[in-house]
Design an enzyme around this catalytic site. Structure first.
Site, PDB file in Angstrom:
ATOM      1  N   HIS A 150      89.926  64.467   7.053  1.00 40.99           N
ATOM      2  CA  HIS A 150      90.827  64.423   5.896  1.00 40.99           C
ATOM      3  C   HIS A 150      91.580  63.100   5.825  1.00 40.99           C
ATOM      4  O   HIS A 150      91.727  62.389   6.818  1.00 40.99           O
ATOM      5  CB  HIS A 150      91.820  65.594   5.946  1.00 40.99           C
ATOM      6  CG  HIS A 150      92.741  65.519   7.132  1.00 40.99           C
ATOM      7  ND1 HIS A 150      93.842  64.683   7.173  1.00 40.99           N
ATOM      8  CD2 HIS A 150      92.716  66.172   8.310  1.00 40.99           C
ATOM      9  CE1 HIS A 150      94.464  64.837   8.329  1.00 40.99           C
ATOM     10  NE2 HIS A 150      93.798  65.732   9.045  1.00 40.99           N
ATOM     11  N   GLU A 198      92.110  73.231  11.798  1.00 45.68           N
ATOM     12  CA  GLU A 198      92.568  72.470  12.958  1.00 45.68           C
ATOM     13  C   GLU A 198      93.013  73.432  14.058  1.00 45.68           C
ATOM     14  O   GLU A 198      93.382  74.582  13.798  1.00 45.68           O
ATOM     15  CB  GLU A 198      93.727  71.544  12.553  1.00 45.68           C
ATOM     16  CG  GLU A 198      94.273  70.669  13.661  1.00 45.68           C
ATOM     17  CD  GLU A 198      93.250  69.708  14.247  1.00 45.68           C
ATOM     18  OE1 GLU A 198      92.338  70.183  14.980  1.00 45.68           O
ATOM     19  OE2 GLU A 198      93.360  68.498  14.018  1.00 45.68           O
TER      20      GLU A 198
END
Length: 192
Positions: A9, A82
């Site tokens: 990202h 994550e």
């Protein structure tokens, strides 16, 4: 043969401040949106079959910006969220070093559990998309874990830091995943 391009990202304010994000849902900042657009400009030059994203906002926003030119349905997969870093989330590196030793954070997701969910996600992708080219937008620790599994590294922390907006490619061929590219950043203007 399944091909996966792992996209980290774009940048967030916590990346700049070197705060541990984990599962804390932090949006992209201005630079992160620019990195996502640059990923889009680079990735649109190839044909993609599938676009998968972590459900966390920084990954979803990156995927949505990339998808402005690719035009695929975005599928969210929790397997690629994550890692949870428990009580250390939101702390800078200096704060973590002062409060905790050896990256042992209270209430963090255990490494083996983290690894198991990622491996389960990769298995699911390989079964569902055995001949497709997949874009997977996710997170630094997730990508490091994937690459460490297939490079034979003992721990994901031994690999160098991945840049925001970097590209990494793995292929499933001859019954196993192989790393083809690592931490590519040539498409990002801050690296040119």
């Amino acid at each position: 043969m399944t091909q996966i391009c792992l996209v980290r990202h774009g940048q967030t304010d916590w990346n700049v401040q070197r705060k541990l994000q984990g599962k804390t849902d932090i949006p992209l900042n201005r630079v992160g949106r620019k990195q996502a657009r640059e990923c889009c400009n680079h990735l649109k030059e190839s044909a993609w079959d599938v676009l998968i994203s972590s459900p966390l906002v920084r990954a979803k926003e990156t995927a949505e910006i990339i998808n402005e030119e690719i035009h695929l349905p975005i599928e969210e997969m929790e397997e690629f969220m994550e890692r949870s870093f428990g009580d250390a989330e939101g702390l800078t590196m200096e704060e973590r070093d002062r409060l905790y030793s050896y990256n042992q954070y209270p209430n963090q997701e255990e490494v083996e559990d983290f690894k198991a969910r990622i491996v389960a996600g990769l298995k699911k992708i390989n079964e569902r998309f055995p001949t497709e080219k997949v874009l997977l937008v996710c997170h630094g620790a997730v990508i490091r874990m994937i690459l460490s599994i297939f490079s034979g590294e003992e721990q994901e922390v031994t690999l160098p830091r991945l840049e925001n907006g970097c590209l990494n490619t793995i292929h499933f061929e001859e019954g196993d995943w192989k790393i083809k590219e690592y931490n590519l950043v040539g498409h990002l203007s801050e690296h040119n």
